[in-house]
Design an enzyme around this catalytic site. Structure first.
Site, PDB file in Angstrom:
ATOM      1  N   ASP A 179       0.800  -1.329  -0.199  1.00  0.00           N
ATOM      2  CA  ASP A 179      -0.053   0.073   0.034  1.00  0.00           C
ATOM      3  C   ASP A 179       0.822   1.227  -0.001  1.00  0.00           C
ATOM      4  O   ASP A 179       1.468   1.508   1.130  1.00  0.00           O
ATOM      5  CB  ASP A 179      -0.831  -0.096   1.350  1.00  0.00           C
ATOM      6  N   LYS A 242      -6.817   3.240  -3.401  1.00  0.00           N
ATOM      7  CA  LYS A 242      -7.206   3.340  -2.142  1.00  0.00           C
ATOM      8  C   LYS A 242      -7.683   4.714  -1.634  1.00  0.00           C
ATOM      9  O   LYS A 242      -6.764   5.707  -2.025  1.00  0.00           O
ATOM     10  CB  LYS A 242      -6.213   2.746  -1.228  1.00  0.00           C
ATOM     11  N   LYS A 278     -10.419   0.286  -2.364  1.00  0.00           N
ATOM     12  CA  LYS A 278     -10.102   0.008  -0.912  1.00  0.00           C
ATOM     13  C   LYS A 278     -10.385   1.346  -0.149  1.00  0.00           C
ATOM     14  O   LYS A 278      -9.665   2.238  -0.199  1.00  0.00           O
ATOM     15  CB  LYS A 278      -8.663  -0.362  -0.399  1.00  0.00           C
TER      16      LYS A 278
END
Length: 342
Positions: A179, A242, A278
């Site tokens: 991430d 995300k 996400k």
């Protein structure tokens, strides 16, 4: 009012296990990216009032109750990136979190839901690089991937070469997902070429590990910036986009989600590649995660309710879901401290 009905929770949750292959790999093609199309980026606009009307209408348009709600919540569990990103993290806390990820719902609750013997796990464990090896060892052959936050998380202001080295170190320690945080300055100054090149380097450093691009949407000021940053990161090879690090003043919202989902849909229509999504930060109540699931299904379709295309960055959400499922089978609410996470 539209109601999503199923026969019972066991039938509805029959496919609740994450749709990934053993060892944390994903059963779909990677996003190879494309050349930066600045005309597409700069032509992208977002109708703020229409977006706000759409998300405001969501709770009144969709609802689920009883067995159907239990099934949707079980599905949500399989999409959680169970997360600990605190300054006081320790190896023992990470090990406890991994144990919870492998058995996220108490056995007696699963038995009462007709889910005894089913493999229900969270989508991933998300930790700082320091704890990647600890988590990989604790998870063993469970098939749950470890996601590492990287590139100077959460601010993303470390020297670029150190960001790349951090990615490589986490992959070497066994992280299957990375991430990354983008440099917000590139978005705020409209330097889309710099954002694209940065993201491409991160993607290359990840190798076989999937990369989630954290946009830190609360810092990007406008939904138009969110939409444009989403497109650029996908063009550069992001497998997921995300919302947030969870450390910004404003994290995941339904308006930001709608904007990012429509960017994902536009990218799929142009390239044929499905990109994951996400939301992260501030999603702590079971009733809130349902709205994200409804929006995913409405905008992108049933496939985006599975863990290889949908993750929820959360720490306390799982405890509330387990509490709601216990209420479903017993008729009584228990205290949150009866559902510890780590």
């Amino acid at each position: 009012m539209e109601t999503v009905a199923v026969h019972n929770a066991a039938n509805a949750a029959h496919h609740a296990a994450p749709s990934r292959l053993p060892g944390g790999t994903h059963n779909r093609p990677r996003n190879a990216g494309m050349e930066l199309d600045l005309s597409w980026v700069l032509d992208t606009r977002v109708n703020l009032s229409a977006t706000e009307r759409r998300v405001a209408s969501l709770p009144g348009r969709r609802t689920v109750k009883k067995d159907a709600q239990a099934a949707w919540l079980l599905k949500a569990v399989t999409c959680i990136d169970l997360t600990t990103l605190n300054g006081d993290d320790t190896p023992e806390r990470v090990k406890r979190l991994c144990a919870k990820a492998m058995n996220p719902i108490r056995a007696d609750i699963l038995d009462s839901l007709g889910m005894s013997g089913r493999s229900i796990t969270t989508g991933a464990i998300c930790v700082y690089h320091r704890f990647v090896a600890t988590a990989v060892e604790a998870l063993g052959d469970s098939g749950i991937p470890v996601a590492a936050v990287s590139t100077g998380f959460p601010a993303g202001l470390s020297p670029h070469h150190l960001k790349v080295k951090e990615i490589e170190a986490s992959v070497a320690d066994g992280a299957k997902e990375i991430d990354i945080v983008i440099t917000r300055e590139h978005v705020l100054t409209g330097n889309w070429t710099a954002l694209y090149e940065e993201m491409k380097e991160y993607r290359a450093a990840c190798g076989d590990a999937h990369v989630k691009a954290i946009l830190a949407t609360g810092d990007l000021k406008t939904l138009r910036n969110v939409a444009r940053a989403s497109l650029v990161c996908m063009m550069a090879g992001a497998d997921f986009i995300k919302t947030s690090t969870g450390k910004e003043g404003v994290n995941a919202t339904l308006a930001v989600t709608l904007t990012m989902l429509r960017a994902i849909r536009a990218y799929q229509e142009r390239t044929g590649i499905k990109i994951g999504y996400k939301p992260a930060g501030g999603i702590s109540a079971a009733k809130d995660v349902l709205n994200y699931q409804f929006l995913m299904k409405d905008e992108l379709g049933r496939e985006w309710l599975e863990s290889d295309l949908f993750r929820i960055g959360a720490s306390s959400l799982l405890a509330d879901i387990e509490r709601q499922l216990e209420h479903h089978v017993t008729g009584a609410y228990s205290a949150l401290n009866r559902h510890p996470i780590g």
